[in-house]
Design a protein around this motif. Structure first.
Motif, PDB file in Angstrom:
ATOM      1  N   PHE A 170       0.695  -1.222  -0.062  1.00  0.00           N
ATOM      2  CA  PHE A 170       0.017   0.031  -0.022  1.00  0.00           C
ATOM      3  C   PHE A 170       0.809   1.295   0.024  1.00  0.00           C
ATOM      4  N   ARG A 171       1.897   1.228   0.690  1.00  0.00           N
ATOM      5  CA  ARG A 171       2.692   2.426   0.713  1.00  0.00           C
ATOM      6  C   ARG A 171       3.330   3.024  -0.434  1.00  0.00           C
ATOM      7  N   PHE A 172       3.664   1.647  -1.514  1.00  0.00           N
ATOM      8  CA  PHE A 172       4.352   1.742  -2.784  1.00  0.00           C
ATOM      9  C   PHE A 172       3.227   2.262  -3.660  1.00  0.00           C
ATOM     10  N   ALA A 173       2.150   1.659  -3.508  1.00  0.00           N
ATOM     11  CA  ALA A 173       1.002   1.747  -4.383  1.00  0.00           C
ATOM     12  C   ALA A 173       0.354   3.316  -4.332  1.00  0.00           C
ATOM     13  N   PHE A 174       0.569   4.057  -3.180  1.00  0.00           N
ATOM     14  CA  PHE A 174       0.205   5.093  -2.682  1.00  0.00           C
ATOM     15  C   PHE A 174       1.037   6.207  -3.197  1.00  0.00           C
ATOM     16  N   GLY A 175       2.311   5.703  -3.590  1.00  0.00           N
ATOM     17  CA  GLY A 175       3.387   6.723  -4.102  1.00  0.00           C
ATOM     18  C   GLY A 175       3.630   7.857  -2.928  1.00  0.00           C
ATOM     19  N   PHE A 176       3.542   9.186  -3.402  1.00  0.00           N
ATOM     20  CA  PHE A 176       3.730  10.355  -2.576  1.00  0.00           C
ATOM     21  C   PHE A 176       2.706  10.599  -1.701  1.00  0.00           C
ATOM     22  N   PHE A 177       1.490  10.237  -1.879  1.00  0.00           N
ATOM     23  CA  PHE A 177       0.291  10.535  -1.272  1.00  0.00           C
ATOM     24  C   PHE A 177       0.656  10.114   0.343  1.00  0.00           C
ATOM     25  N   ASP A 178      -0.083  11.421   1.058  1.00  0.00           N
ATOM     26  CA  ASP A 178       0.382  11.582   2.449  1.00  0.00           C
ATOM     27  C   ASP A 178      -1.079  11.420   3.021  1.00  0.00           C
ATOM     28  N   VAL A 179      -1.325  10.307   3.986  1.00  0.00           N
ATOM     29  CA  VAL A 179      -2.380  10.235   4.521  1.00  0.00           C
ATOM     30  C   VAL A 179      -2.784  11.309   5.800  1.00  0.00           C
ATOM     31  N   ARG A 180      -1.694  12.238   6.075  1.00  0.00           N
ATOM     32  CA  ARG A 180      -1.857  13.152   7.177  1.00  0.00           C
ATOM     33  C   ARG A 180      -2.360  14.639   6.616  1.00  0.00           C
ATOM     34  N   VAL A 181      -2.416  14.633   5.286  1.00  0.00           N
ATOM     35  CA  VAL A 181      -2.527  15.801   4.790  1.00  0.00           C
ATOM     36  C   VAL A 181      -4.036  16.334   4.479  1.00  0.00           C
ATOM     37  N   ASP A 182      -4.393  17.529   4.075  1.00  0.00           N
ATOM     38  CA  ASP A 182      -5.695  18.074   4.274  1.00  0.00           C
ATOM     39  C   ASP A 182      -7.090  17.294   3.922  1.00  0.00           C
ATOM     40  N   GLN A 183      -7.320  16.535   3.071  1.00  0.00           N
ATOM     41  CA  GLN A 183      -8.277  16.013   2.973  1.00  0.00           C
ATOM     42  C   GLN A 183      -8.660  14.914   4.058  1.00  0.00           C
ATOM     43  N   MET A 184      -8.670  15.135   5.359  1.00  0.00           N
ATOM     44  CA  MET A 184      -8.813  14.585   6.339  1.00  0.00           C
ATOM     45  C   MET A 184      -9.706  13.496   6.578  1.00  0.00           C
ATOM     46  N   GLN A 185     -10.902  13.650   6.156  1.00  0.00           N
ATOM     47  CA  GLN A 185     -11.931  12.762   6.108  1.00  0.00           C
ATOM     48  C   GLN A 185     -11.700  11.473   5.198  1.00  0.00           C
ATOM     49  N   GLU A 186     -11.511  11.811   3.972  1.00  0.00           N
ATOM     50  CA  GLU A 186     -11.267  10.773   2.881  1.00  0.00           C
ATOM     51  C   GLU A 186     -10.020   9.954   3.429  1.00  0.00           C
TER      52      GLU A 186
END
Lengths: 229, 229
Positions: B37-53
């Motif tokens: 999942f880490r590699f699949a999401f690439g540079f996506f950061d789960v802590r950033v703005d779109q919190m609910q998603e």
């Protein structure tokens, strides 16, 4: 009273007559909601007279799987296993058709085939998967354990029937509930539909059970021939 | 009955301590899934703005990993005993079969819960995520969810153990009976607690709890019929 060929013919005739009557009534007799505001596709309304009876007979068939599975575990008579397995197969077919007719109506009326957020659709999909898993379990287990194991799973998967039924009251469900929008005149057609599809279900169940019994007889004959050789 | 159940669970732990087969493969698997999942999401950061998603993504990744790693834990619960022939020894234990279920439930729950905790840690490390500081509630929801998952999973594992096609059958049966009843509400509860919204957590937790009770009851009623010799 023994079930004879005459009863089969009577059942078949009754099924054909009510099915033709349903086809006629859904085309020429029902009141379509042309004047009711909020209806975008009144013509597609006709599919309800197949969709609701299909869903009802699907629940009925899974109810029969449940009862026959309990009866099998109590009595260990193979006939209950035949009833349960055949009823599950017909039930999967009916659920498939209910899902398809529902999607078609939804596309015509609401412009989408499927919404995963809709609890009714989701739980019915899970119900469908549970009985496909039941069939996979039957295909995978050999020998004496087959009937026993599948009876247990037939009881467990019945949990999803009430869940699917009550789910239309969930706040995330846009699935219509029956009483609200049916003009009273259409209740007769709906009743004919329920009777026709219930009879169709019992016809299919009879045919499948007949095939299963023939197959079981064939197995016995094969064993006897091997022994005599 | 509790004493026999604990003895069976103790046997599984002793076996695990000597072979280290089950837990190690589960932990490595969960690590691989989180890394994928880490590699699949690439540079996506789960802590950033779109919190609910992002919270929905976090909860989904966690529970999908628990679900698949749990399958690895549930598969050998009865399959190994059947292969080694030791199931007959277990069936000779002069106690109710439900004790066997409870013992297997205890050992499977411990394995799955430990793997789930390690998944939570792996996720925190690789996604640099602190779960909004809600570690306690997260672990509580994880414990409840894995209890619900194991309570139906052990029964399904016993059902599929005698099948030739059990490797594919167990995932199929688990998706049918555990996905909607345990995994999806647990995901909703996790999303709720990550956003600090207790009102969203309570109904999901009640749902999982109620289903766990149903699963225990069904197992109590049916387990005699599943593991008959």
């Amino acid at each position: 009273m023994n079930w004879t060929k005459r009863h089969d013919i009577a059942l078949l005739a009754a099924m054909l007559v009510t099915l033709l009557l349903l086809a006629y009534m859904s085309m020429f007799y029902i009141v379509l909601p042309f004047d009711v505001p909020g209806w975008h596709a009144p013509i597609a309304f006709r599919i309800f007279f197949f969709h609701i009876p299909l869903a009802w007979t699907a629940y009925l068939s899974f109810g029969i799987v449940f009862v026959a599975s309990v009866a099998y575990l109590r009595t260990r008579k193979p006939k209950w296993d035949v009833v349960a397995s055949c009823s599950a197969e017909v039930g999967v077919l009916l659920t498939t058709l209910a899902l398809l007719t529902g999607s078609l109506w939804s596309k015509a009326e609401q412009d989408y085939y499927w919404r995963w957020e809709d609890a009714r659709l989701f739980t019915t999909f899970i119900l469908w998967m549970a009985y496909i898993a039941y069939m996979a379990l039957r295909a995978g287990v050999r020998g004496d354990a087959k009937a026993r194991v599948s009876a247990v799973f037939g009881i467990i998967s019945f949990v999803f029937v009430p869940l699917s039924y009550i789910s239309s009251r969930s706040p995330t469900s846009l699935h219509p509930t029956t009483p609200g929008f049916f003009p009273p005149q259409n209740a007769v057609t709906l009743l004919v539909g329920v009777v026709a599809l219930t009879l169709l279900f019992f016809c299919l169940l009879r045919v499948r059970a007949y095939q299963e019994n023939l197959r079981a007889q064939l197995e016995i004959i094969k064993e006897e021939m091997e022994e005599s050789n | 009955m509790m004493r026999e159940a604990l003895a069976i669970a103790g046997k599984d732990f002793r076996l695990e301590a000597r072979t280290r087969e089950r837990l190690s493969s589960m932990v490595i698997f969960s690590l691989m899934v989180v890394l994928s999942f880490r590699f699949a999401f690439g540079f996506f950061d789960v802590r950033v703005d779109q919190m609910q998603e992002s919270r929905s993504i976090v909860a989904a990744i966690l529970w999908v990993t628990f679900f698949f790693a749990g399958m690895l834990g549930l598969a050998p619960a009865f399959a190994k005993e059947a292969d080694a022939g030791t199931i007959n020894g277990l069936l000779l234990v002069p106690t109710s079969r439900f004790a066997l279920y409870l013992g297997k439930l205890a050992s499977s729950l411990v394995f799955i819960f430990v793997v789930s905790l390690s998944t939570i840690v792996f996720f925190a490390v690789f996604f640099n995520y602190d779960y909004s500081g809600q570690w306690g509630p997260l672990i509580a929801v994880t414990l409840l969810g894995t209890l619900g998952y194991s309570s139906i999973g052990v029964t399904v594992s016993a059902l599929s153990a005698s099948a030739k096609t059990r490797d594919i059958l167990l995932p199929m049966l688990l998706i049918a009976v555990a996905l909607f009843t345990v995994i999806v509400p647990s995901i909703n509860a996790t999303v709720g607690l990550l956003s600090g919204d207790i009102d969203a957590v309570v109904p999901s937790v009640v749902y999982v709890g109620a289903f766990t009770v149903i699963a225990l009851l069904l197992s109590y009623l049916l387990f005699d019929d599943i593991v008959e010799d």
